[in-house]
Enzyme design. Sequence first.
Site, short mmCIF file in Angstrom:
data_model
loop_
_atom_site.label_atom_id
_atom_site.label_comp_id
_atom_site.label_asym_id
_atom_site.label_seq_id
_atom_site.Cartn_x
_atom_site.Cartn_y
_atom_site.Cartn_z
N ASN A 117 0.81 -1.23 0.00
CA ASN A 117 0.00 0.00 0.00
C ASN A 117 0.84 1.27 0.00
O ASN A 117 0.38 2.34 0.40
CB ASN A 117 -0.99 -0.01 1.18
CG ASN A 117 -0.30 -0.30 2.50
OD1 ASN A 117 0.92 -0.22 2.60
ND2 ASN A 117 -1.07 -0.64 3.52
N ARG A 256 3.09 6.43 11.86
CA ARG A 256 2.43 5.91 13.06
C ARG A 256 2.24 7.07 14.03
O ARG A 256 3.15 7.89 14.23
CB ARG A 256 3.28 4.82 13.74
CG ARG A 256 3.24 3.47 13.04
CD ARG A 256 1.85 2.82 13.06
NE ARG A 256 1.80 1.58 12.30
CZ ARG A 256 1.33 1.46 11.06
NH1 ARG A 256 0.87 2.52 10.41
NH2 ARG A 256 1.28 0.27 10.46
N GLN A 285 -5.64 3.25 18.52
CA GLN A 285 -6.64 3.09 17.46
C GLN A 285 -7.64 2.00 17.84
O GLN A 285 -7.19 0.93 18.24
CB GLN A 285 -5.95 2.74 16.14
CG GLN A 285 -5.10 3.88 15.64
CD GLN A 285 -4.57 3.69 14.21
OE1 GLN A 285 -3.82 4.51 13.74
NE2 GLN A 285 -4.94 2.64 13.54
N HIS A 309 -7.62 6.05 10.18
CA HIS A 309 -6.52 5.33 9.52
C HIS A 309 -7.03 4.63 8.26
O HIS A 309 -7.55 3.52 8.32
CB HIS A 309 -5.95 4.31 10.52
CG HIS A 309 -4.67 3.69 10.06
ND1 HIS A 309 -3.90 2.89 10.86
CD2 HIS A 309 -3.99 3.76 8.89
CE1 HIS A 309 -2.83 2.48 10.22
NE2 HIS A 309 -2.88 3.00 9.01
P1 NAI Z 1 10.34 0.98 4.45
O1 NAI Z 1 10.88 -0.09 5.32
O2 NAI Z 1 10.42 0.80 2.97
O3 NAI Z 1 11.07 2.37 4.80
C1 NAI Z 1 11.24 2.83 6.09
C2 NAI Z 1 12.44 3.76 6.11
O4 NAI Z 1 12.50 4.40 7.38
C3 NAI Z 1 13.78 3.02 5.91
O5 NAI Z 1 14.52 3.65 4.90
C4 NAI Z 1 14.45 3.16 7.27
O6 NAI Z 1 15.86 3.21 7.19
C5 NAI Z 1 13.86 4.47 7.77
N1 NAI Z 1 13.98 4.66 9.21
C6 NAI Z 1 13.86 3.76 10.21
N2 NAI Z 1 14.10 4.33 11.39
C7 NAI Z 1 14.40 5.63 11.15
C8 NAI Z 1 14.76 6.71 11.98
N3 NAI Z 1 14.93 6.57 13.31
N4 NAI Z 1 14.97 7.92 11.39
C9 NAI Z 1 14.87 8.06 10.05
N5 NAI Z 1 14.55 7.06 9.21
C10 NAI Z 1 14.31 5.85 9.76
O7 NAI Z 1 8.85 1.20 4.92
P2 NAI Z 1 7.64 1.87 4.12
O8 NAI Z 1 6.97 0.86 3.27
O9 NAI Z 1 8.12 3.13 3.49
O10 NAI Z 1 6.64 2.20 5.33
C11 NAI Z 1 7.04 3.05 6.38
C12 NAI Z 1 6.00 3.05 7.47
O11 NAI Z 1 4.80 3.68 7.01
C13 NAI Z 1 5.53 1.66 7.92
O12 NAI Z 1 6.43 1.06 8.81
C14 NAI Z 1 4.21 1.99 8.56
O13 NAI Z 1 4.39 2.34 9.92
C15 NAI Z 1 3.72 3.22 7.78
N6 NAI Z 1 2.58 2.87 6.91
C16 NAI Z 1 1.38 3.52 7.12
C17 NAI Z 1 0.27 3.18 6.38
C18 NAI Z 1 -1.03 3.89 6.56
O14 NAI Z 1 -2.05 3.39 6.11
N7 NAI Z 1 -1.06 5.03 7.18
C19 NAI Z 1 0.33 2.10 5.37
C20 NAI Z 1 1.67 1.59 5.14
C21 NAI Z 1 2.73 1.94 5.92
#
Ligand code: NAI
Length: 358
Positions: A117, A256, A285, A309
Amino acid sequence: MKVLAILYKGGSAAKEEPRLLGTVENQLGIREWLESQGHEYVVSDSKEGPDSDFQKHIVDAEVLITTPFHPGYLTAELFEKAKKLKICITAGVGSDHIDLNSAVKNGVQVLEVSGSNVVSVAEHVVMSILLLVRNFVPAHEVIERGDWQVSDVARNAFDLEGKVVGTIGAGRIGYRVLQRLLPFDCKELIYYDYAPLPEAAAKTVNARRVEDLKDFVSQCDVVTVNCPLHEGTRGLVNADLLKHFKKGAWLVNTARGAICDKDAVAAAIKSGQINGYAGDVWNVQPAPKDHSWRTMKNPLGGGNGMVPHYSGTTLDAQARYARGTKSILENYLTSKAQEPQNVIVGVGKYETKAYGQR
Ligand code: NAI
């Protein structure tokens, strides 16, 4: 084998719209398939407290399916009771509702449907940035109540062109946000992430990495949060960091809720330190009726772009994460290797680098 799924209640919408696959009613579309193989499939939205279906069935479930949209919080304490649990599948992206360290300790695998997503969320982020910068919500409210006071809304409406936009986290979603912002001719696109983008990827979106978080936020007109929630990001955007934001900057968080401190954000909006906050994720939530983020406003009566959400649960996304959940289950049932990008925790160890530096 018992498969337990904690999903959200879809009510009449889910009865009328079978593509709402992530609901208790439509059950990710896998009941027949699971039962035809002799497995038990328990689906419920009841997830809080010792009498909930979640806590009742977790004791003998081998597979747990949860969704971030209605998170069943699998705490360290619950892990102790989940003696038969082997695999947790997140129908979607973001597995912070599972105590990942306990999963490692207990040898329980955690997988999510990576990428399912990310476009849905990236589009929502761009929309949220625009609605804040252009002061859209108060403008719509003027129309709804029968008024036509242009100056009341134009006094706090700007162009995105010429602004500095920065993402905390430049993974799948963060990067897609940067890609989608390119045609808006922002002054600069910047990012903060311990994992630097590959050089070619950074060049494609012309994004500069800033290594210090305070320095990073002080340069941004718009900050968007796109990193997972883990020990290193819980409360990352707090009262102290908000002081380093440019006065009147906008903040968008679809990652989040708990990455941003609830009270500090509400206070910063109220004082005008930040001009607006938008997103779809909450520290709890469903959010309680009196949650301050539902109604917080900047001194000019706007700046709130909060929604429930749903950014990552468009009908398009639901088709993808339902398909992905089934494929993970299929691999598990037939002892096939999982797609590496879906594995957050393998047996006894983290397989991803995205949930904090260890
Ligand atoms: P991803 O794993 O592809 O990218 C996450 C990035 O965040 C990575 O590059 C990682 O190095 C970086 N990261 C981790 N800790 C960090 C920190 N302390 N400071 C800076 N960067 C940091 O994940 P993706 O697919 O981009 O998703 C990210 C988040 O988005 C998910 O874990 C989820 O919590 C949220 N999400 C929300 C949705 C919604 O419906 N609102 C749906 C899908 C994801």
